[in-house]
Design a protein around this motif. Structure first.
Motif, short mmCIF file in Angstrom:
data_model
loop_
_atom_site.label_atom_id
_atom_site.label_comp_id
_atom_site.label_asym_id
_atom_site.label_seq_id
_atom_site.Cartn_x
_atom_site.Cartn_y
_atom_site.Cartn_z
N ALA A 101 7.96 2.14 4.63
CA ALA A 101 7.39 1.14 5.54
C ALA A 101 6.62 0.10 4.74
CB ALA A 101 6.46 1.82 6.55
N TYR A 109 -1.80 -0.52 6.45
CA TYR A 109 -2.26 -1.76 5.83
C TYR A 109 -1.99 -1.71 4.33
CZ TYR A 109 -5.36 -5.56 4.43
OH TYR A 109 -5.86 -6.72 3.90
N ARG A 127 1.55 4.88 13.79
CA ARG A 127 0.57 4.04 13.10
C ARG A 127 1.23 2.88 12.35
NH1 ARG A 127 -2.29 8.28 9.40
NH2 ARG A 127 -0.60 9.62 10.11
N SER A 128 0.49 1.77 12.18
CA SER A 128 0.84 0.69 11.25
C SER A 128 -0.07 0.85 10.04
CB SER A 128 0.53 -0.68 11.86
OG SER A 128 1.45 -1.01 12.83
N PHE A 179 -0.02 -5.58 7.80
CA PHE A 179 0.26 -4.24 8.31
C PHE A 179 1.76 -4.04 8.40
CE2 PHE A 179 -4.10 -4.71 9.62
CZ PHE A 179 -4.61 -3.43 9.65
N THR A 180 2.21 -2.80 8.23
CA THR A 180 3.64 -2.48 8.37
C THR A 180 4.03 -2.45 9.85
OG1 THR A 180 3.28 -0.11 8.63
CG2 THR A 180 3.48 -0.94 6.37
N GLU A 181 5.35 -2.36 10.07
CA GLU A 181 5.83 -1.99 11.41
C GLU A 181 5.23 -0.63 11.77
OE1 GLU A 181 10.05 -1.77 11.47
OE2 GLU A 181 10.33 -3.94 11.51
N ARG A 182 5.20 -0.33 13.06
CA ARG A 182 4.72 0.98 13.48
C ARG A 182 5.71 2.05 13.02
NH1 ARG A 182 0.43 1.09 16.27
NH2 ARG A 182 -0.33 -0.82 17.22
N ALA A 208 6.38 -4.56 3.69
CA ALA A 208 5.21 -5.35 4.07
C ALA A 208 4.65 -6.09 2.86
CB ALA A 208 4.14 -4.44 4.66
#
Lengths: 312, 312, 312, 312, 312, 312
Positions: E286, E308, E305-306, E295-298, E290
């Motif tokens: 993930a 950072y 979670r996303s 923040f990443t995709e969920r 990014a």
């Protein structure tokens, strides 16, 4: 490890020195007062009952005293309990000091401090390094003597530092296998994650929660300290906030006391490392008391499981 | 309240000015791009779809713009949606300013500040009073304009201050009925409990979570601020710790984001007051759109319930 | 409040009159029978043990008797317990009546009835008013003497009426701040919500659950009563159903015993008011026994929390 | 069972008469209105989409109409959906009546009433018998035509009575194997447990929840009715209360809508019987559409499971 | 890692070869059929929509085909989606083979087999060694090519073996730090824990659950295999049962599919190792997509979670 | 059922023969050892305390002995407890054999085996029939004598077989009412579902969990056995896998120990049948001890409920 209280079984007689961790008076069903003592030596602890106590007994056998004790180990509702036959306070003639009776970390404070200092020395990010070094130095004396908890795991003198040293070794091993992990963050997170315990707990032995520990908790105490340290050192980058997040989230879930779940990779890994070191510590101690082919006593903090010790 | 978007029903045509809170491009199932706009006026907001948009449309109809719009209200999966027939940006000729279109608190900033100042003035404990006054002053500008949340309740301009003013009135009433409550603590808790939102959120309108908001959260942000304020003002009594506890615990339970549950009487009552004001606010707004004898739309933050409006 | 049992601490001696709320025989670990007495005076209650009882003791020291007692307060597993040295039944010479020893509401029955009657008088909706007045009158005698529960909160004589009076005051305050609330509904909901307790419980003192209380419960009992009353009074509007809903849903959630959650605004607010009055009552009583700077005993019905009493 | 809508698979064309259970207008992503129709015949139901509808279409294709329809079955997100090619309202020339298209119980109303009457006849306890007979008679017309639910199980015309008849047979079998069960109570519980549905739901077809159904629910409605019936018939024994308890507790747990759990043996068994009949009904219908060696569609009310149909 | 599909952002155009993992037909809201394709290359996968498909398209663009594709990346509800402009099947002229397009483990099958063989070679307990070697050999071909799951983590060709190799390295590191751990057990547990997936899943690519996988599951399948292997090899010691327990309990809790929780030290540690390797794998992938400060995709399998990505 | 221990009430004296199921030594609060005996006769069991025991007592009064006993029934914390006045081991002169004192199934082993054999005989599917017959024969001796559990339900000698016989009768009744159920599967599922208990438990009386029972559990043990049996008998159809699934899933949910929920119709029904027979057994035994108009003792395995015995 020398022979001690954890190595005795049901039916064994003992005649030894022990340390009174705590003493609680209550009234038996025959109306007479008795004391429940938690006694320890370097290997562990045991509950003991002193029946039909006098007022002198009540004054003598209180917490943080060393005693000479004779008695035998009995089974009380599936747990070991010491039935005291004779007890007296130690005197100078016994040539025993309290430090001989208190369970403590298997490494010396110097060794542990040396190890941790080396990890800080290896950090490459100066902001992370300065915040970590500053806070360790500020609370160093207590950090090296406090336990990591009042019970469950590493609840002995210097248990906090010992837990941190073990976790740093684990962090190094995992950091080596998963190279995208930021080792600086991981090491700093390990060193700081439970440092607030020096304010949450009352002292190195017979520790209890302070009012601040109950109302604020070691997590929030430390998050505040990191913020203040960054201000004092004039550090304005993102590192301070990320370190606060690591400490804030290291219990992993809201219901376990972390107001935010881990949202940074190293925060998630910090949670695993903390968990593994604590739980292997608990299993090792429970299994040390069991024989091959038997189950251990139930371990409350491991969902009340009994662990089996294979025969091979 | 003047007539506005919340007062129109399914099938009604509208021809009015509105404010674009947010605009998101996506691709329809026929392969053409369209915009999902959240449009608001002073009374509330509505979702709208703009189909088959050109590149100019994409540039024009972005967040924080005022537009003149014609269309009609339709039912989309049980929720109101605006089908746009015509849309254009406003010009000077329209004599409309953005402040005419943004939902805001029903009290002026001056009224709210006056009310809160009076509550602080009435405090008898100087430590509580000084910490509260200092922090309110420090963040006053943002406090008076920020919403209380991104959605659910008081999510309009100055919603944060308005929520605090309503809660103070409720605190006064409850404090009057249960005289053992420490009103100073209660008022300070109300004023400070959500003040960290000025750092958790990005601004007064079209607000989103900041990185600090996501990783640390308004509760921990404010707990830190109280600690720093006590240090700066040289306040060493227990009041600072208790105020930190009130903020820390005001969500009531660990799983709702409070690392400690309320352990002080006024902390528990603060949680109730916050809850009541937020929930009555949500019910009132849902019921305003329903007719007697009908159920409201489902309210997500109230366990997805629909509320019934009696006919009498 | 005069000095009473709740004002004594560990180690204190007492020599006073008390009321036996309940008496349970059991066998001690030495094989001899003993009695566990719940003793009360006007300020509260305490558990006591009477060891090595004779058959005469068993006959004498049963529930609902007044006794003269000497003994001292001890600590038993973190709770206060009275160790009885001497005990005897009271005689006419003691000039003490049971009503002197029973904890009761701080307002007289007349005051409480007057207050409630005034709230009913102020109602504007005649259907709500007539149903409420009819049911209050039907069960007035028991309503004015019953406790609100067997334990946890307002578990004293006339506790039910006292809880209702406090809630009415709170309802009036909240109704004043949130003017969309229908005060008639709120007042009627408060008066009726626990009225079924007069059938769920066995009586004003030493109360236990009736079979009907166990199998049907006060909520369903009262819902039925409202339906019957509306039929008897020939009231056909929606008010009867809404009042049934308020009673039905006042525990807030299915898992707390309400088969429907609150789906009417005033039902939701009734749930808050009930909750706040009960919980402040519980905190007040626990804190009354604690000194500043200390934590209270654990309060089971408040998630087993201990509350801290600040030093300022 | 004759061939009907549930027997068609993906890709099949159909040309048949169907009944519109419900019709909902919405707007497609191309901005044009369309209707979502729930169409049924005697074997089951299917969702259908009618695209690009005119105002005449909207007026014609509403709930409770019979239509002639041509189209084909398609796969939409794992569920069958009917793509309509042609649709028209039926006329007298079609010689089709709505009753030919509505799914209904496999037994006639007369058969079901006869069966239930026989069970009542066999009761030995006159109080139980009289209450049951009175209430069945009072609501007999609706009882024989209403469905047992709006969805999930027995959601067809006369589904309520059919569910009761199946449960009575099961009660008889279980009562025979466990002779301590009071068959009178069990039969009465079965007959009365869902009778409140005739007030909770709006009618025999296209049924929705009434306001009373939403706010009070069929359980509390029926508990009230039993109380009133006992009063009317002058029955003063314990039977009325026990019957109320059986109805009150038949959902088994508070979180499933029963304010009291079953506390009488027959109440517990009633809960099992209700559960078994409902769940076997759901599995049978899902498995009827699956081929050997395949899994069924997910069944929402069975924890969203897919069931496997063995090949042997 | 070469540039591939995961390295493109919203708005980028692509012109490349890809592999169709799956293809699903559905009907758009304009009534025309379209295909949802899951396309992959060596770096990852993306969803794509092919609108208004012909019957030829439906025949051509099915799972397990290679295609040449042109289009652009768009945002669809917060996820990347490929809008296809041109698509054709590859021909011999393209000089591309499917193995060039399938995501696979970063180590070769030979490397992985070599590594695992070495771990087995190092085992000292002959019973554990023989059972492990026998089972690995029996299922070696599938073990080296199957993914570890259908989604979430290691869901690529040879993902199962790669997951095992990573876990073995982690087991070695942890085993070194906690010397009481039985490394033989740990290594055997790692190698066997998911081996049942070769029967639970259908094949190395485009894998789905088999009927046996759905009804019995890889855990029980493997427990059976260990039992049969011990019988075949005539091994009668406790090792076979303990290995069964390690496999049985490796999901850690009943609600996660393990009918027994870990009750042997190495079983508990196996659960941690499995968890850590899977979760770091998910976070790494993930975070790879990014940018710093975002923040990443969920991530669904990490409690949605996303994460950072810090800027330093 | 003849008069026995369950038929005595508080205060009754007894003078009878009983069997010691288990004996545990502990130390009383006066420091003297005592024994807690679980004593049984054919009707049930009771806890007894033997105070101030000698070393000879400890040697004599151990598990699996018959004793002559005099004493009286007392109330200990809401449960019956036997206070022993006299106790001695039985001698030949007593003419009592242990089998006279052990609670056992109300049917003889021959009757139960005959009944089960008949059910197997009626099976039509030869694969199901052969697997079932083979496994029953393999474990027949233990199957006919073991209890179904260590506590809660059918925890007496031959309780396992008796539970199976009752369930078969119930399966037959339900199979008759819902004809789509495959009776062969259902009968085989009933016979095999708990057969693994003969390895999970240690023996027919005073049974405890074996190591294999703790680490693997009766469900997985039996799933393995079915797989081995199918291999041995050369049965290759789907029946073996489906039978494994029935056993695997018969606890109904993962958190109750089934790694897969029931995914076959007969697996779901098997779970109901198991549940009903166990729970009616528990209720019947609790109610047998209660008088009309009273509540039973709390039944732990029925969510700790007390059941009411109606007066009619």
């Amino acid at each position: 490890m020398q022979k001690g209280i954890v190595h005795y079984g049901i039916g064994d007689s003992i005649d030894t020195y022990m340390y009174i961790k705590s003493s609680t008076k209550a009234v038996a069903s025959n109306g007479k007062p008795f004391l429940t003592l938690i006694l320890s030596d370097k290997t562990g602890e045991i509950e003991a009952k002193l029946w039909d106590v006098t007022e002198a007994d009540e004054r003598n056998y209180v917490g943080e005293k060393a005693v000479k004790i004779q008695g035998e180990i009995q089974n009380y509702r599936g747990r070991s309990q010491l039935k005291i036959r004779n007890i007296r306070l130690t005197t100078d003639l016994d040539s025993i000091s309290i430090s001989d009776l208190i369970q403590t970390a298997p490494l010396s404070q110097e060794e542990m401090l040396g190890s941790i200092t080396q990890f800080i020395f290896e950090m490459r990010n100066p902001n992370i390094q300065r915040i970590t070094r500053h806070l360790l130095k500020k609370y160093q004396a207590d950090f090296l003597t406090f336990p990591a908890a009042t019970k469950n795991h590493h609840e002995f003198m210097s248990g906090l530092a010992y837990h941190v040293v073990s976790m740093l070794d684990l962090a190094k091993a995992i950091g080596g296998l998963y190279p995208k992990l930021d080792k600086d963050l991981l090491y700093a997170g390990v060193i700081l994650h439970d440092l607030g315990k020096v304010m949450e707990l009352s002292g190195p032995v017979s520790t209890v929660y302070t009012v601040e520990g109950n109302l604020i908790g070691h997590i929030s105490i430390m998050v505040n300290e990191i913020g203040k340290t960054a201000d004092e050192l004039g550090i304005s980058g993102e590192e301070s906030m990320i370190l606060q997040h690591l400490v804030l989230s290291h219990h992993g879930k809201a219901e376990w006391g972390s107001p935010k779940p881990p949202l940074v990779r190293e925060a998630e890994v910090l949670h695993y490392i903390d968990n593994i070191d604590a739980k292997i510590n608990m299993m090792d101690r429970a299994l040390e008391k069991a024989k091959p082919g038997e189950f251990t006593e139930r371990v409350f903090a491991l969902e009340n499981r009994s662990f089996y010790k294979p025969q091979f």
